[in-house]
Structure formats: C-alpha cells, structure tokens
Scaffold this motif. Structure first.
Motif, PDB file in Angstrom:
ATOM      1  N   LEU A 290     -55.281  -5.936  -9.577  1.00 62.93           N
ATOM      2  CA  LEU A 290     -54.335  -5.444 -10.579  1.00 62.93           C
ATOM      3  C   LEU A 290     -55.123  -4.513 -11.496  1.00 62.93           C
ATOM      4  O   LEU A 290     -56.094  -4.933 -12.135  1.00 62.93           O
ATOM      5  CB  LEU A 290     -53.713  -6.597 -11.359  1.00 62.93           C
ATOM      6  N   ILE A 291     -54.726  -3.244 -11.510  1.00 59.33           N
ATOM      7  CA  ILE A 291     -55.463  -2.200 -12.213  1.00 59.33           C
ATOM      8  C   ILE A 291     -54.631  -1.699 -13.399  1.00 59.33           C
ATOM      9  O   ILE A 291     -53.465  -1.351 -13.246  1.00 59.33           O
ATOM     10  CB  ILE A 291     -55.772  -1.032 -11.259  1.00 59.33           C
ATOM     11  N   TYR A 292     -55.274  -1.666 -14.556  1.00 59.78           N
ATOM     12  CA  TYR A 292     -54.629  -1.175 -15.775  1.00 59.78           C
ATOM     13  C   TYR A 292     -55.164   0.206 -16.101  1.00 59.78           C
ATOM     14  O   TYR A 292     -56.375   0.416 -16.205  1.00 59.78           O
ATOM     15  CB  TYR A 292     -54.927  -2.136 -16.926  1.00 59.78           C
ATOM     16  N   GLY A 293     -54.268   1.179 -16.249  1.00 64.16           N
ATOM     17  CA  GLY A 293     -54.652   2.529 -16.628  1.00 64.16           C
ATOM     18  C   GLY A 293     -53.919   2.963 -17.883  1.00 64.16           C
ATOM     19  O   GLY A 293     -52.724   2.709 -18.028  1.00 64.16           O
ATOM     20  N   ILE A 294     -54.654   3.619 -18.797  1.00 64.68           N
ATOM     21  CA  ILE A 294     -54.055   4.036 -20.071  1.00 64.68           C
ATOM     22  C   ILE A 294     -54.789   5.258 -20.609  1.00 64.68           C
ATOM     23  O   ILE A 294     -55.985   5.430 -20.387  1.00 64.68           O
ATOM     24  CB  ILE A 294     -54.083   2.888 -21.109  1.00 64.68           C
ATOM     25  N   ASN A 295     -54.053   6.110 -21.306  1.00 65.44           N
ATOM     26  CA  ASN A 295     -54.620   7.220 -22.066  1.00 65.44           C
ATOM     27  C   ASN A 295     -54.795   6.766 -23.506  1.00 65.44           C
ATOM     28  O   ASN A 295     -53.886   6.149 -24.068  1.00 65.44           O
ATOM     29  CB  ASN A 295     -53.656   8.414 -22.067  1.00 65.44           C
ATOM     30  N   ILE A 296     -55.939   7.087 -24.103  1.00 64.31           N
ATOM     31  CA  ILE A 296     -56.156   6.778 -25.517  1.00 64.31           C
ATOM     32  C   ILE A 296     -56.891   7.931 -26.188  1.00 64.31           C
ATOM     33  O   ILE A 296     -57.571   8.716 -25.538  1.00 64.31           O
ATOM     34  CB  ILE A 296     -56.945   5.461 -25.735  1.00 64.31           C
ATOM     35  N   SER A 297     -56.741   8.010 -27.499  1.00 64.16           N
ATOM     36  CA  SER A 297     -57.505   8.984 -28.287  1.00 64.16           C
ATOM     37  C   SER A 297     -58.840   8.339 -28.679  1.00 64.16           C
ATOM     38  O   SER A 297     -59.041   7.143 -28.497  1.00 64.16           O
ATOM     39  CB  SER A 297     -56.719   9.382 -29.532  1.00 64.16           C
ATOM     40  N   LEU A 298     -59.714   9.122 -29.261  1.00 64.20           N
ATOM     41  CA  LEU A 298     -61.002   8.577 -29.709  1.00 64.20           C
ATOM     42  C   LEU A 298     -60.846   7.465 -30.733  1.00 64.20           C
ATOM     43  O   LEU A 298     -61.658   6.549 -30.797  1.00 64.20           O
ATOM     44  CB  LEU A 298     -61.877   9.680 -30.308  1.00 64.20           C
TER      45      LEU A 298
END
Length: 185
Positions: free
Chosen positions: A4-12
């Motif tokens: 189960l792979i979690y992917g996310i975009n985040i800022s610094l």
C-alpha cells in the motif's frame, strides 16, 4: 503481499492543499509512473470526489495537455475504492465502497494478487498510517513556502514514532524533490 503506497504533494512548509502550488508536468509524469505500478487506488470521500469523475472524463475526452491526458488514461484504467460512511452509491463501474471494518478490508485487499495499491489525500491515509497499513511513502516536495493551508498529518495520532527508511530521492526538472520512504518493520 501487495504494498500500500501513499503519494502526496507538499510544500516546503508542509502544506498539502494542491490548490496552493502548481501542477508541474514532471509531477504528473511521476504520479502517472507510480500509478502504472498499481492496479487499485483507495481514497476517502473528499479525495475521491476530486479525482472522479474529473480524471476519467479527461481520459475519455483527452481534453488537457499530453502529460495530463496520459495521467488521466492510467488513472481511468484503475479499479477504485472509496472509503466513506456517507456515500451509499457511486456512478462509476470501476468503484466500490468500503463503509466500515477498514483495517480488515484493507488487509484483505493486500492479500489479493495484483500490483501495488495506491492511496492519496490526507484524512484516510492518516488513518491507514495509524493502523500500520502504509508500506511506502512518496512525498513530492514543491519548492515553495505557502504560509497557509492544510498541513500534512496534523490529524494523525500515533502512539509512538513510525520509523522510515529513505529508499530513493530524485530532483525533478521543476525543482520538486521526490522522497520515497519505506516503513521499517
């Protein structure tokens, strides 16, 4: 067992509100490649409603740029699960609903043959992390400080630190940095 792979975009500064920073083509390419190695996505209601029917419609119409259309095509071909206590019916032949027994249902899915399982969003992944079900974390860090917006993992409540091992890092042409971690078992 399937991962189960979690992917996310985040800022610094940890903002995970996708409306606060850009949709770089190389980021879409990265997530397309990630989804090519999966055959199932699991989302909570909010993320599901952001993704469906938007991306399947883009896949059908091929109405965006080449990179977005390619992402949409891969996304549209995946089986989908929405975890929700409020949705009783979905108008999408590729989607099923999980209402309760989250841990048991996810463990059953992980035992089935197939490619990896992907998840995204904030609330559901936080719950899946609390339950010890996420195997890999793919964080795409955008080179921007937004100073506002929703922060990653603020709702999560862990009884102890979760150890992770850095498996890879990569700098995309946009300046985003991809960090891939595995959970230490």
């Amino acid at each position: 067992m399937r991962k189960l792979i979690y992917g996310i975009n985040i800022s610094l500064d940890g903002c995970c509100d996708h409306t606060k920073f850009g949709g770089e083509k190389d980021v879409h390419d990265y997530f397309r490649e990630l989804l090519e190695n999966a055959d199932l996505v699991i989302y909570g209601r909010k993320t599901y409603e952001l993704m469906v029917p938007f991306w399947p419609q883009v896949a059908e119409a091929q109405s965006m740029d080449k990179t977005s259309n390619a992402f949409a095509k891969v996304f549209a071909g995946l089986k989908r699960i929405v975890v929700s206590k409020t949705i009783d019916l979905v108008d999408d032949q590729h989607t099923t609903i999980i209402h309760d027994n989250l841990k048991e249902e996810i463990l059953k899915l992980k035992q089935q043959p197939g490619k990896a399982i992907s998840t995204g969003g904030v609330e559901l992944p936080a719950k899946l992390i609390e339950l010890g079900l996420i195997d890999e974390f793919h964080l795409v860090v955008h080179p921007v400080i937004v100073g506002q917006g929703r922060r990653l993992f603020t709702e999560m409540n862990l009884p102890e630190n979760l150890g992770l091992k850095l498996m890879a890092s990569d700098t995309l042409s946009s300046g985003c940095i991809v960090l891939r971690y595995e959970r230490i078992t």
